[in-house]
Design an enzyme around this catalytic site. Structure first.
Site, PDB file in Angstrom:
ATOM      1  CE  LYS A 151      -6.580  -7.840  -0.370  1.00  0.00           C
ATOM      2  NZ  LYS A 151      -7.930  -7.295  -0.614  1.00  0.00           N
ATOM      3  CE  LYS A 161      -4.459  -1.564   1.328  1.00  0.00           C
ATOM      4  NZ  LYS A 161      -5.685  -1.354   2.072  1.00  0.00           N
ATOM      5  CE  LYS A 217     -13.675  -2.939   1.946  1.00  0.00           C
ATOM      6  NZ  LYS A 217     -12.488  -2.421   2.612  1.00  0.00           N
TER       7      LYS A 217
HETATM    8  P1  ATP Z   1      -8.848  -2.246   0.814  1.00  0.00           P
HETATM    9  O1  ATP Z   1      -8.436  -2.349  -0.619  1.00  0.00           O
HETATM   10  O2  ATP Z   1      -9.464  -0.934   1.187  1.00  0.00           O
HETATM   11  O3  ATP Z   1      -7.785  -2.741   1.779  1.00  0.00           O
HETATM   12  P2  ATP Z   1     -10.097  -4.824   0.967  1.00  0.00           P
HETATM   13  O4  ATP Z   1     -10.993  -5.281  -0.114  1.00  0.00           O
HETATM   14  O5  ATP Z   1      -8.739  -5.415   1.070  1.00  0.00           O
HETATM   15  O6  ATP Z   1     -10.071  -3.251   0.899  1.00  0.00           O
HETATM   16  P3  ATP Z   1     -10.395  -4.888   3.854  1.00  0.00           P
HETATM   17  O7  ATP Z   1     -11.325  -3.959   4.553  1.00  0.00           O
HETATM   18  O8  ATP Z   1      -8.928  -4.575   3.889  1.00  0.00           O
HETATM   19  O9  ATP Z   1     -10.881  -5.032   2.338  1.00  0.00           O
HETATM   20  O10 ATP Z   1     -10.583  -6.369   4.394  1.00  0.00           O
HETATM   21  C1  ATP Z   1     -11.806  -6.824   4.962  1.00  0.00           C
HETATM   22  C2  ATP Z   1     -11.830  -8.330   5.081  1.00  0.00           C
HETATM   23  O11 ATP Z   1     -11.996  -8.911   3.786  1.00  0.00           O
HETATM   24  C3  ATP Z   1     -10.541  -8.939   5.649  1.00  0.00           C
HETATM   25  O12 ATP Z   1     -10.894 -10.030   6.471  1.00  0.00           O
HETATM   26  C4  ATP Z   1      -9.821  -9.420   4.439  1.00  0.00           C
HETATM   27  O13 ATP Z   1      -8.924 -10.488   4.712  1.00  0.00           O
HETATM   28  C5  ATP Z   1     -10.976  -9.870   3.573  1.00  0.00           C
HETATM   29  N1  ATP Z   1     -10.624  -9.821   2.150  1.00  0.00           N
HETATM   30  C6  ATP Z   1     -10.239  -8.713   1.476  1.00  0.00           C
HETATM   31  N2  ATP Z   1     -10.016  -9.013   0.196  1.00  0.00           N
HETATM   32  C7  ATP Z   1     -10.248 -10.349   0.072  1.00  0.00           C
HETATM   33  C8  ATP Z   1     -10.177 -11.252  -1.015  1.00  0.00           C
HETATM   34  N3  ATP Z   1      -9.813 -10.835  -2.231  1.00  0.00           N
HETATM   35  N4  ATP Z   1     -10.507 -12.541  -0.801  1.00  0.00           N
HETATM   36  C9  ATP Z   1     -10.884 -12.979   0.423  1.00  0.00           C
HETATM   37  N5  ATP Z   1     -10.955 -12.183   1.494  1.00  0.00           N
HETATM   38  C10 ATP Z   1     -10.649 -10.864   1.331  1.00  0.00           C
HETATM   39 MG    MG Z   2      -7.363  -4.702   2.548  1.00  0.00          MG
END
Ligand code: ATP
Ligand code: MG
Length: 345
Positions: free
Chosen positions: A204, A121, A207
């Protein structure tokens, strides 16, 4: 659960998601869907909207408020019950920031420097990243340990942060010669612990990825879902006879995993059903399945979002209940560390 956790700490689940943008399919399958299963298993569950983590990178204030309410709506629409689980936003319980500071003084710079999320990040220009982004994992340790949580359901990408939480608990217990914080277990299970980007099988799904086509948002309509799966990057081979045949096909493996998690089947069973079929057949079947599972959630979210005052009331009630658990743990932590806290006792 470790033996120590078994003997001393009551099983308690904590997890959180950042209110950044809309929830994506990976968050749903890797986290929220599993939060619901844990709630329904009868264990005590606390689920947080981690707004203090969100502001480690720039957030427009109005968007942040909206994303916080929308995430609360997603939790509830996905099956979290504000009566059975505690649902709240992190900034309403001051103990997160307070314990986070104490843990900043326990965690070591070297530990933080090794975090892959920090490296990803902060990117090449780490000098310009916020101090908060660097300290993120120690705030996450505080989120978990403020409630003496024993289990944390997360996606695969958060495993390293939960391990760091364990290191912080162990070092705190060791430094102060106490057995005060549990050594928390990450719970990373199911077919979709790491849903990959639809545009790049090595990244991965996130969002905050700038490409909307890389992910399925919970708010996407049926046409958008179908189009995103249709355009998802894949090879041109048909699906193989066995899972082994997906070993070097990350994009195909990703779509099979998504199908399995949505249908609550094993990936082997999905392969059993679609062996020999091309993506021309599999992708539309996957899109139909995704729409059938996600559209009721999106509809319920819309209904909940029409009453933001009710969402705020639910978050306020959750914060009060969370604070009631956190407060004695924080007071005891201050006491262990030697910080005088007479104002609240
Ligand atoms: P950001 O990009 O803002 O970090 P993010 O999609 O990674 O958003 P988080 O809020 O960081 O979301 O993570 C929330 C939860 O979703 C965590 O438990 C994380 O491990 C899970 N998670 C995030 N992305 C994935 C993915 N691609 N597959 C499975 N679990 C995920
Ligand atoms: Mg994340």
């Amino acid at each position: 659960m470790t033996d120590a956790a078994k003997s001393k700490f009551t099983p308690r689940v904590f997890s959180g998601i950042q209110p950044t943008n809309h929830l994506q399919l990976g968050n749903y399958l890797g986290a929220v869907k599993r939060f619901v299963e844990m709630q329904n298993s009868g264990i005590e569950t606390i689920y947080c909207i981690v707004d203090l983590h969100a502001i480690t990178v720039w957030q427009d204030p109005a968007d942040l408020q909206n994303a916080t309410r929308e995430l609360a709506a997603s939790y509830i629409a996905s099956g979290l019950d504000p009566k059975r689980s505690i649902l709240f936003n992190q900034s309403q319980v001051p103990g997160h920031a307070e314990l986070g500071w104490i843990f900043n003084c326990v965690a070591r710079m070297g530990w933080m420097n090794r975090m892959t999320q920090w490296k990803d990040k902060a990117g090449k220009d780490a000098e310009k990243a916020s101090l908060g982004l660097f300290a993120y994992p120690s705030l996450m340790a505080a989120d978990i340990l403020l409630y003496h949580a024993t289990h944390v359901p997360v996606g695969e990408d958060q495993k390293q942060h939960v391990e760091l939480t364990r290191d912080i608990a162990i070092k705190f217990n060791h430094d102060f010669k106490v057995g005060f914080f549990p050594v928390t277990q990450p719970v990373i299970e199911g077919a979709a612990t790491r849903v990959m980007s639809l545009r790049d099988g090595s990244k991965k799904m996130s969002k905050s990825d700038p490409s909307d086509a890389s992910r399925i948002n919970l708010t996407d309509d049926a046409d958008t879902v179908a189009q995103k799966f249709r355009k998802a990057r894949t090879d041109s081979e048909p699906l193989p006879e066995t899972l082994e045949g997906l070993k070097d096909r990350p994009e195909a493996r990703n779509l099979v995993n998504i199908y399995a998690a949505l249908a609550e089947m094993t990936p082997e069973a999905v392969i059993g059903e679609y062996a020999g079929q091309g993506f021309g057949t599999f992708k539309p079947a996957l899109a139909d399945l995704a729409v059938s599972k996600l559209s009721p959630i999106a509809d319920e979210m819309k209904r909940l979002m029409a009453d933001p005052a009710e969402i705020d009331r639910i978050l306020g009630d959750g914060a009060e209940r969370a604070n009631a658990i956190a407060e004695p743990i924080l007071a005891k932590t201050y006491d262990i560390v030697g910080l005088i806290r007479s104002r609240r006792t």
